[in-house]
Motif scaffolding. Structure first.
Motif, short mmCIF file in Angstrom:
data_model
loop_
_atom_site.label_atom_id
_atom_site.label_comp_id
_atom_site.label_asym_id
_atom_site.label_seq_id
_atom_site.Cartn_x
_atom_site.Cartn_y
_atom_site.Cartn_z
N LYS A 31 154.39 -15.24 17.82
CA LYS A 31 153.31 -16.08 17.31
C LYS A 31 152.76 -16.98 18.40
CE LYS A 31 152.26 -19.50 13.75
NZ LYS A 31 151.02 -18.83 13.36
N ASP A 32 151.45 -17.06 18.45
CA ASP A 32 150.78 -17.94 19.40
C ASP A 32 150.79 -19.36 18.83
OD1 ASP A 32 149.11 -19.31 21.07
OD2 ASP A 32 147.36 -18.02 20.78
N PRO A 33 151.47 -20.33 19.49
CA PRO A 33 151.52 -21.69 18.96
C PRO A 33 150.16 -22.39 18.97
CG PRO A 33 152.43 -21.64 21.16
CD PRO A 33 152.22 -20.21 20.75
N PHE A 34 149.20 -21.84 19.70
CA PHE A 34 147.87 -22.43 19.78
C PHE A 34 146.82 -21.61 19.03
CE2 PHE A 34 149.98 -23.46 23.93
CZ PHE A 34 150.27 -24.78 23.63
N GLU A 35 147.29 -20.78 18.13
CA GLU A 35 146.38 -19.91 17.38
C GLU A 35 145.32 -20.75 16.65
OE1 GLU A 35 146.52 -16.33 14.02
OE2 GLU A 35 148.36 -17.35 14.65
N GLY A 36 144.06 -20.36 16.81
CA GLY A 36 142.97 -21.05 16.14
C GLY A 36 142.45 -22.27 16.87
N MET A 37 143.07 -22.62 17.99
CA MET A 37 142.65 -23.80 18.74
C MET A 37 141.77 -23.40 19.93
SD MET A 37 146.22 -26.00 18.87
CE MET A 37 145.45 -27.35 19.76
N SER A 38 140.74 -24.18 20.18
CA SER A 38 139.90 -23.94 21.35
C SER A 38 140.65 -24.39 22.60
CB SER A 38 138.60 -24.72 21.23
OG SER A 38 138.85 -26.12 21.32
N ALA A 39 140.18 -23.95 23.76
CA ALA A 39 140.81 -24.34 25.01
C ALA A 39 140.77 -25.86 25.19
CB ALA A 39 140.11 -23.66 26.19
N ASP A 40 139.67 -26.48 24.80
CA ASP A 40 139.55 -27.94 24.92
C ASP A 40 140.57 -28.66 24.05
OD1 ASP A 40 137.43 -27.25 26.50
OD2 ASP A 40 135.95 -28.49 25.46
N LYS A 41 140.80 -28.13 22.85
CA LYS A 41 141.76 -28.76 21.95
C LYS A 41 143.20 -28.59 22.46
CE LYS A 41 139.12 -28.75 17.64
NZ LYS A 41 139.07 -28.30 16.22
N ILE A 42 143.46 -27.43 23.05
CA ILE A 42 144.79 -27.20 23.64
C ILE A 42 145.02 -28.20 24.76
CG2 ILE A 42 146.25 -25.59 24.93
CD1 ILE A 42 144.77 -23.31 23.50
N ALA A 43 144.01 -28.41 25.60
CA ALA A 43 144.12 -29.33 26.73
C ALA A 43 144.33 -30.76 26.24
CB ALA A 43 142.88 -29.25 27.60
N LYS A 44 143.61 -31.14 25.20
CA LYS A 44 143.77 -32.50 24.66
C LYS A 44 145.17 -32.69 24.10
CE LYS A 44 141.78 -35.98 21.58
NZ LYS A 44 143.11 -36.51 21.25
#
Length: 236
Positions: A31-44
């Motif tokens: 499972k991708d822990p960042f599923e559904g998140m944009s790159a900007d949201k992951i960075a934040k």
């Protein structure tokens, strides 16, 4: 005074600059822990989590004003920090920030460079082996995690193919701006800390590695007998 602050800040400039701008490997069943998140949201999320850890370690190499720079320093939850910087050719220095003061101790080559060349040899020899004390610029530590992990500039990022850093799965985020490419590696295992930041381009390329999040860091001010006050030196 201003020149000394710039030199002290050089040890953390690479990290501060690249972080304040500072999916997973394996089978499809993971499972991708960042599923559904944009790159900007992951960075934040990574910026908030890394800053929230309080303490951490940074090691790496790059260039400052076109010159090679190696850094190794640790930041305490209080904002105090300690570490070393190496500019090559015996141009080395230690830095320490404790409370409202900053301290720098360098070899003769470092101080000669800091003072503008060979004409300052006598003063450089006088400073060698001593901690030179100056107040924190604007009352803030150069190792302030709030400044280092600013998320407001982590915008317009793109998520690339996932990778790994030192065996840890990592999401890879990139930003291209004015001929400079910055690649952020965010842990996809456990807490989403920044693991590594790589900057490529003509100006000040470098690689910074982040580790030891949350581990206690003890910083003690140098003994008074080993300290020279920059304000007093400027008067002499």
């Amino acid at each position: 005074m201003a020149a000394n602050r710039k030199l002290l800040a050089a040890a953390v400039a690479c990290a501060a600059a690249i972080v304040g701008l500072t999916g997973c490997l394996g089978g499809d069943e993971e499972k991708d822990p960042f599923e559904g998140m944009s790159a900007d949201k992951i960075a934040k999320k990574a910026a908030d989590t890394s800053k929230g850890a309080g303490s951490f370690k940074v090691t790496g190499e790059g260039k400052q004003d076109g010159k090679p720079l190696h850094v190794d320093f640790s930041v305490a939850k209080s904002g105090d920090c300690k570490g070393k910087m190496d500019g090559g050719a015996e141009d080395t220095a230690e830095l320490l920030v404790s409370g409202d003061a900053q301290y720098m101790k360098g070899d003769e080559a470092f101080w000669k460079d800091a003072m503008g060349g060979s004409g300052s040899g006598g003063q450089a020899s006088r400073l060698e082996g001593k901690w030179v004390k100056s107040p924190n610029a604007e009352g803030k530590s150069v190792c302030d995690a709030d400044a280092m992990f600013q998320s407001k500039d982590l915008k317009k990022l793109k998520r690339e193919k996932d990778s790994e850093v030192d065996g840890k799965k990592a999401a890879v985020l990139t930003k291209n701006k004015s001929g400079k490419k910055t690649t952020f590696y965010v842990s996809a295992e456990g807490k989403p800390y920044f693991l590594k930041v790589v900057t490529t381009g003509k100006e000040d390329p470098g690689t910074m590695n982040f580790s030891d999040y949350g581990k206690p860091v003890v910083v003690k001010a140098p003994a008074p007998g080993d300290v020279m006050d920059m304000q007093e030196l400027m008067k002499s």
